[in-house]
Design a protein around this motif. Sequence first.
Motif, PDB file in Angstrom:
ATOM      1  N   TYR A 108      72.172 -17.472 -60.558  1.00 22.58           N
ATOM      2  CA  TYR A 108      71.982 -15.705 -61.021  1.00 22.58           C
ATOM      3  C   TYR A 108      72.913 -15.282 -59.508  1.00 22.58           C
ATOM      4  O   TYR A 108      72.850 -14.245 -58.976  1.00 22.58           O
ATOM      5  CB  TYR A 108      70.748 -15.784 -60.434  1.00 22.58           C
TER       6      TYR A 108
ATOM      7  N   PRO B  75      63.069 -14.275 -64.642  1.00 22.76           N
ATOM      8  CA  PRO B  75      64.864 -13.884 -65.643  1.00 22.76           C
ATOM      9  C   PRO B  75      65.392 -13.805 -66.660  1.00 22.76           C
ATOM     10  O   PRO B  75      66.612 -13.319 -66.752  1.00 22.76           O
ATOM     11  CB  PRO B  75      65.219 -15.538 -64.729  1.00 22.76           C
TER      12      PRO B  75
ATOM     13  N   LEU C 292      69.679  -8.449 -60.718  1.00 21.77           N
ATOM     14  CA  LEU C 292      68.045  -9.354 -60.083  1.00 21.77           C
ATOM     15  C   LEU C 292      67.368  -8.914 -59.007  1.00 21.77           C
ATOM     16  O   LEU C 292      66.279 -10.081 -59.265  1.00 21.77           O
ATOM     17  CB  LEU C 292      69.975 -10.646 -59.086  1.00 21.77           C
TER      18      LEU C 292
ATOM     19  N   TYR D  72      73.756 -14.176 -63.917  1.00 20.98           N
ATOM     20  CA  TYR D  72      73.841 -13.230 -63.334  1.00 20.98           C
ATOM     21  C   TYR D  72      75.234 -13.180 -62.770  1.00 20.98           C
ATOM     22  O   TYR D  72      75.436 -13.637 -61.467  1.00 20.98           O
ATOM     23  CB  TYR D  72      72.259 -12.463 -63.231  1.00 20.98           C
TER      24      TYR D  72
END
Length: 329
Positions: A230, A92, A182, A149
């Motif tokens: 995220y 990530p 992502l 994100y």
Amino acid sequence: MSKELPILKNSRLGWIASGRVQAESETVTCVVFLEDERALEDLLKKFWEQDDVCEDQKMTIAEEQCENHFNQNRTVNENGRFVVRLPFADCPEKISESLNIAQSRFFALERRLSKDASLHEKYAKFMKVYEDLEHMTKIQSRDVRGNHYYIPHHCVLRPNNNTTKLRVVFDASCKSSSGWSLNDILHSGPRVQGDLFGMLLRFRLPRFVFTTDIEKMYRQVLVDKTDRKYQLILWRNTPDKELEHYMLNMLTYGTTCAPYLATRCLKWLADTNLQKYPLGALATLTIASTTIEIQKQVNMLLQEAGFRLRKWCAYHLKLMHGVPPEDRE
């Protein structure tokens, strides 16, 4: 030339030989000869692969990793709802700064909405329902720390849809400043449902059939709090208000893993309830529904995990008894 001999013709497909063959009854046959033997092998291989609807698909290494991740991290909360982790295929930390592009995309969306009052009203209503159902939660920007994100969003209009005329779509393929999005680091997962052609063939077998739709299917599955950072978005009702930050709590339409995780939850639900709801579980697994009892069991089975069924449609009116008018297709 004898009339009993086959006729040869050079066609665009290659040489074709056609004629009559003596058997129990006269039949006309046609044979195609391809000049390239390799092309013939490839053609036959494709034919059998296309014709084989029951072939077991062997999972790739990535798909096996995704399956293992689901089995190790899937939980059920106190209300019976599924809670899943995002299946990361890569680190990530490859995602970098994403707020600026999300901001820029939101301002462009806002300009579009300002030119269409009706569209703005529908969009704002959609987002309000999203928040009222606690599918997203308002957060403070100062609380966003560490790797995260922001997902830009836009709308898709569906004027012919009976229920949702507008759907907000989240663009998890938008690149962060590092060039990674992502979706770039998420597993898409193996195919959970059976082959569509096979389903259609099975659907033709029973005398009585029905179909139904799971309302807000993705949004009935919670994302673990660890991974919600995220799934951040920006929103405000009008330009005169301060831009607000939200965290999406459920599976998000637009992430590459959402279809797999949602259908995998359904399969797990069916697999673990074969004794409690044998007919309902079997119908959920095979899409082969036939009786009123099956209909009841499917409904009860899915309701246990918060999956509400609507848009019921049936071949026989008896299957619609007990279904509220607003839930019928």
